[in-house]
Enzyme design. Structure first.
Site, PDB file in Angstrom:
ATOM      1  N   ASN A  59     -91.774 115.741 -23.016  1.00 34.52           N
ATOM      2  CA  ASN A  59     -92.782 116.610 -22.131  1.00 34.52           C
ATOM      3  C   ASN A  59     -92.167 116.457 -20.523  1.00 34.52           C
ATOM      4  O   ASN A  59     -92.858 116.137 -19.657  1.00 34.52           O
ATOM      5  CB  ASN A  59     -94.144 116.205 -22.363  1.00 34.52           C
ATOM      6  CG  ASN A  59     -94.978 117.001 -21.221  1.00 34.52           C
ATOM      7  OD1 ASN A  59     -95.892 116.439 -20.529  1.00 34.52           O
ATOM      8  ND2 ASN A  59     -94.601 118.332 -21.328  1.00 34.52           N
ATOM      9  N   LEU A  60     -90.784 116.598 -20.156  1.00 33.71           N
ATOM     10  CA  LEU A  60     -90.169 116.117 -19.196  1.00 33.71           C
ATOM     11  C   LEU A  60     -90.583 116.820 -18.159  1.00 33.71           C
ATOM     12  O   LEU A  60     -90.850 118.128 -18.022  1.00 33.71           O
ATOM     13  CB  LEU A  60     -88.624 116.340 -19.519  1.00 33.71           C
ATOM     14  CG  LEU A  60     -88.091 115.629 -20.579  1.00 33.71           C
ATOM     15  CD1 LEU A  60     -86.556 115.827 -20.729  1.00 33.71           C
ATOM     16  CD2 LEU A  60     -88.422 114.113 -20.536  1.00 33.71           C
ATOM     17  N   HIS A  65     -88.759 112.513 -14.752  1.00 36.82           N
ATOM     18  CA  HIS A  65     -87.742 112.222 -15.648  1.00 36.82           C
ATOM     19  C   HIS A  65     -86.473 112.822 -15.059  1.00 36.82           C
ATOM     20  O   HIS A  65     -85.264 112.118 -15.421  1.00 36.82           O
ATOM     21  CB  HIS A  65     -87.972 112.937 -16.968  1.00 36.82           C
ATOM     22  CG  HIS A  65     -89.346 112.379 -17.715  1.00 36.82           C
ATOM     23  ND1 HIS A  65     -90.367 113.108 -17.845  1.00 36.82           N
ATOM     24  CD2 HIS A  65     -89.516 111.429 -18.154  1.00 36.82           C
ATOM     25  CE1 HIS A  65     -91.416 112.468 -18.514  1.00 36.82           C
ATOM     26  NE2 HIS A  65     -90.936 111.193 -18.528  1.00 36.82           N
ATOM     27  N   GLN A  89     -90.306 103.550 -11.851  1.00 35.81           N
ATOM     28  CA  GLN A  89     -91.046 102.523 -10.993  1.00 35.81           C
ATOM     29  C   GLN A  89     -92.751 102.846 -11.074  1.00 35.81           C
ATOM     30  O   GLN A  89     -93.591 101.992 -10.886  1.00 35.81           O
ATOM     31  CB  GLN A  89     -90.819 102.656  -9.631  1.00 35.81           C
ATOM     32  CG  GLN A  89     -91.153 101.125  -8.864  1.00 35.81           C
ATOM     33  CD  GLN A  89     -90.224 101.007  -7.729  1.00 35.81           C
ATOM     34  OE1 GLN A  89     -89.319 101.599  -7.641  1.00 35.81           O
ATOM     35  NE2 GLN A  89     -90.416  99.633  -6.978  1.00 35.81           N
ATOM     36  N   GLN A 103     -94.375  98.095 -16.827  1.00 36.89           N
ATOM     37  CA  GLN A 103     -93.282  98.257 -18.097  1.00 36.89           C
ATOM     38  C   GLN A 103     -92.152  97.936 -17.373  1.00 36.89           C
ATOM     39  O   GLN A 103     -91.402  97.268 -18.150  1.00 36.89           O
ATOM     40  CB  GLN A 103     -93.689  99.602 -18.292  1.00 36.89           C
ATOM     41  CG  GLN A 103     -92.481 100.217 -18.896  1.00 36.89           C
ATOM     42  CD  GLN A 103     -92.713 101.424 -19.786  1.00 36.89           C
ATOM     43  OE1 GLN A 103     -93.650 101.531 -20.775  1.00 36.89           O
ATOM     44  NE2 GLN A 103     -91.867 102.403 -19.376  1.00 36.89           N
ATOM     45  N   LEU A 120     -95.884 111.873 -10.344  1.00 38.99           N
ATOM     46  CA  LEU A 120     -95.634 112.872 -11.334  1.00 38.99           C
ATOM     47  C   LEU A 120     -95.798 112.084 -12.671  1.00 38.99           C
ATOM     48  O   LEU A 120     -95.294 111.014 -12.864  1.00 38.99           O
ATOM     49  CB  LEU A 120     -94.272 113.400 -11.363  1.00 38.99           C
ATOM     50  CG  LEU A 120     -94.031 114.410 -10.130  1.00 38.99           C
ATOM     51  CD1 LEU A 120     -92.695 115.200 -10.419  1.00 38.99           C
ATOM     52  CD2 LEU A 120     -95.082 115.357  -9.983  1.00 38.99           C
ATOM     53  N   SER A 152     -96.552 112.851 -17.452  1.00 40.12           N
ATOM     54  CA  SER A 152     -96.979 113.833 -18.334  1.00 40.12           C
ATOM     55  C   SER A 152     -98.374 114.164 -18.357  1.00 40.12           C
ATOM     56  O   SER A 152     -98.886 115.318 -18.758  1.00 40.12           O
ATOM     57  CB  SER A 152     -96.269 113.317 -19.572  1.00 40.12           C
ATOM     58  OG  SER A 152     -94.870 113.419 -19.503  1.00 40.12           O
ATOM     59  N   ARG A 153     -99.211 113.110 -18.018  1.00 40.68           N
ATOM     60  CA  ARG A 153    -100.474 113.134 -18.403  1.00 40.68           C
ATOM     61  C   ARG A 153    -101.211 113.860 -17.450  1.00 40.68           C
ATOM     62  O   ARG A 153    -102.472 114.212 -17.523  1.00 40.68           O
ATOM     63  CB  ARG A 153    -101.216 111.629 -18.557  1.00 40.68           C
ATOM     64  CG  ARG A 153    -100.706 111.104 -19.964  1.00 40.68           C
ATOM     65  CD  ARG A 153    -101.428 109.849 -20.316  1.00 40.68           C
ATOM     66  NE  ARG A 153    -101.226 109.338 -21.454  1.00 40.68           N
ATOM     67  CZ  ARG A 153    -100.282 108.400 -21.894  1.00 40.68           C
ATOM     68  NH1 ARG A 153     -99.818 107.661 -20.832  1.00 40.68           N
ATOM     69  NH2 ARG A 153    -100.363 107.969 -23.182  1.00 40.68           N
TER      70      ARG A 153
HETATM   71  O1  PAF Z   1     -92.296 105.029 -20.388  1.00 42.56           O
HETATM   72  C1  PAF Z   1     -92.235 105.807 -21.348  1.00 42.56           C
HETATM   73  O2  PAF Z   1     -92.179 106.916 -21.509  1.00 42.56           O
HETATM   74  C2  PAF Z   1     -92.318 104.795 -22.565  1.00 42.56           C
HETATM   75  O3  PAF Z   1     -93.105 103.701 -22.504  1.00 42.56           O
HETATM   76  C3  PAF Z   1     -91.059 104.498 -23.006  1.00 42.56           C
HETATM   77  C4  PAF Z   1     -90.291 103.492 -22.209  1.00 42.56           C
HETATM   78  C5  PAF Z   1     -89.981 105.520 -23.288  1.00 42.56           C
HETATM   79  C6  PAF Z   1     -91.023 103.750 -24.490  1.00 42.56           C
HETATM   80  O4  PAF Z   1     -91.665 104.372 -25.450  1.00 42.56           O
END
Ligand code: PAF
Length: 289
Positions: free
Chosen positions: A28-29, A33, A149, A154, A185, A187-188
């Site tokens: 869902n770029l 991304h 970031q 994560q 930005l 996807s959600r």
């Molecule tokens: O950030 C994300 O889209 C996901 O957590 C990742 C790093 C692709 C792992 O599924």
């Protein structure tokens, strides 16, 4: 662009390259991304993206089933962005049997903030990313992996994982891309109604206000400012709540370990992180001071 679904096909497609540059995604770029893909491109001899919606990082009540899957559009955008290889495993390609071996991140870093509200999330993320890194980089001299970031915690967790497992991979951070009004930005964002979308920028505005207040407190109270943060955080949460948000957290942390700051920390070394729900959409964002 070469599209592959299995790990052996991925390794065959990458056989001629020694320094892949990799962007893992869940598809869902959007422009965020694509900016990562463009940023990583000069850092390797092949640009690899993956699309995989990883069941392991979703809680049972979360949006795994409804997570937007936009395969054709994603492929077209990656092709246009100059991606060399797209790895799009189906579930049995990545998890041919139940994934009983897991990567357990440091609880000090992974059980707070996102980890507190989404228990097991970082174990799911670390496990799939370790697997994706192994699929892309096994047998390679070295390489680069890029993470946005916007998912600040994560990024930190994965950086530490790569470092502790001594993987020959450089982790690079991709700056958060924002819409014209300042909304990060994601996807959600697609889940937001028109009215919610107009309101959504309030989260990044709340982070900005809290960051400014923390900096002002640090200037006014050089030793006592950390003690003033809980009240400022509570006030910020109440402001968002009054506008219809449900806040998970809105907090000032130090960048080094995401723990609450001490007076010895410099006010310029902090990050303000927030997660809040607008209707059924949970958004996260952060801002470095
Ligand atoms: O950030 C994300 O889209 C996901 O957590 C990742 C790093 C692709 C792992 O599924």
């Amino acid at each position: 662009m070469h599209i592959v679904h299995t790990i052996p096909d991925l390794r065959a497609a990458l056989a001629a390259y020694q320094h892949p540059a990799f962007v893992p995604t869940m598809g869902n770029l959007h422009e965020g991304h694509l900016a990562l893909v463009r940023q990583v491109q000069p850092l390797g001899d092949a640009t690899v993206a993956s699309i995989f919606v990883n069941r392991l990082q979703f809680l049972p009540h979360e949006d795994f089933d409804s997570y937007p899957r936009t395969w054709e559009a994603d492929c077209a955008q990656l092709r246009a962005a100059g991606c060399t290889v797209l790895f799009a495993p189906r579930e049995p390609d990545l998890y041919p049997e139940p994934q009983t071996f897991k990567v357990q991140p440091d609880p000090l870093l992974a059980d707070i903030l996102e980890g507190q509200f989404r228990p097991g999330f970082f174990t799911g993320v670390c496990t799939v990313v370790m697997k994706l890194l192994s699929a892309v980089f096994a047998g390679k001299a070295n390489g680069t992996a890029l993470f946005g970031q916007k998912d600040y915690q994560q990024l930190m967790v994965l950086r530490r994982m790569v470092q502790q497992f001594a993987l020959p991979i450089t982790v690079v951070a991709g700056a958060t891309q924002r819409a014209a009004d300042g909304l990060a930005l994601s996807s959600r964002n697609g889940y937001l109604s028109e009215a919610e979308r107009a309101q959504a920028v309030q989260l990044s505005q709340a982070l900005r206000t809290l960051a400014d207040q923390a900096l002002a407190a640090a200037q006014a109270l050089p030793t006592a400012w950390p003690a003033s943060l809980p009240a400022l955080e509570q006030q910020a949460q109440q402001t968002l709540a009054a506008r219809g948000w449900q806040c998970d957290y809105l907090t000032v942390r130090r960048r080094s370990d995401l723990q609450p700051p001490q007076a010895s920390d410099s006010a310029g070394s902090l990050v303000v992180l927030g997660a809040a729900r607008l209707g059924r959409t949970r958004l996260i964002d952060n801002l470095e001071t």
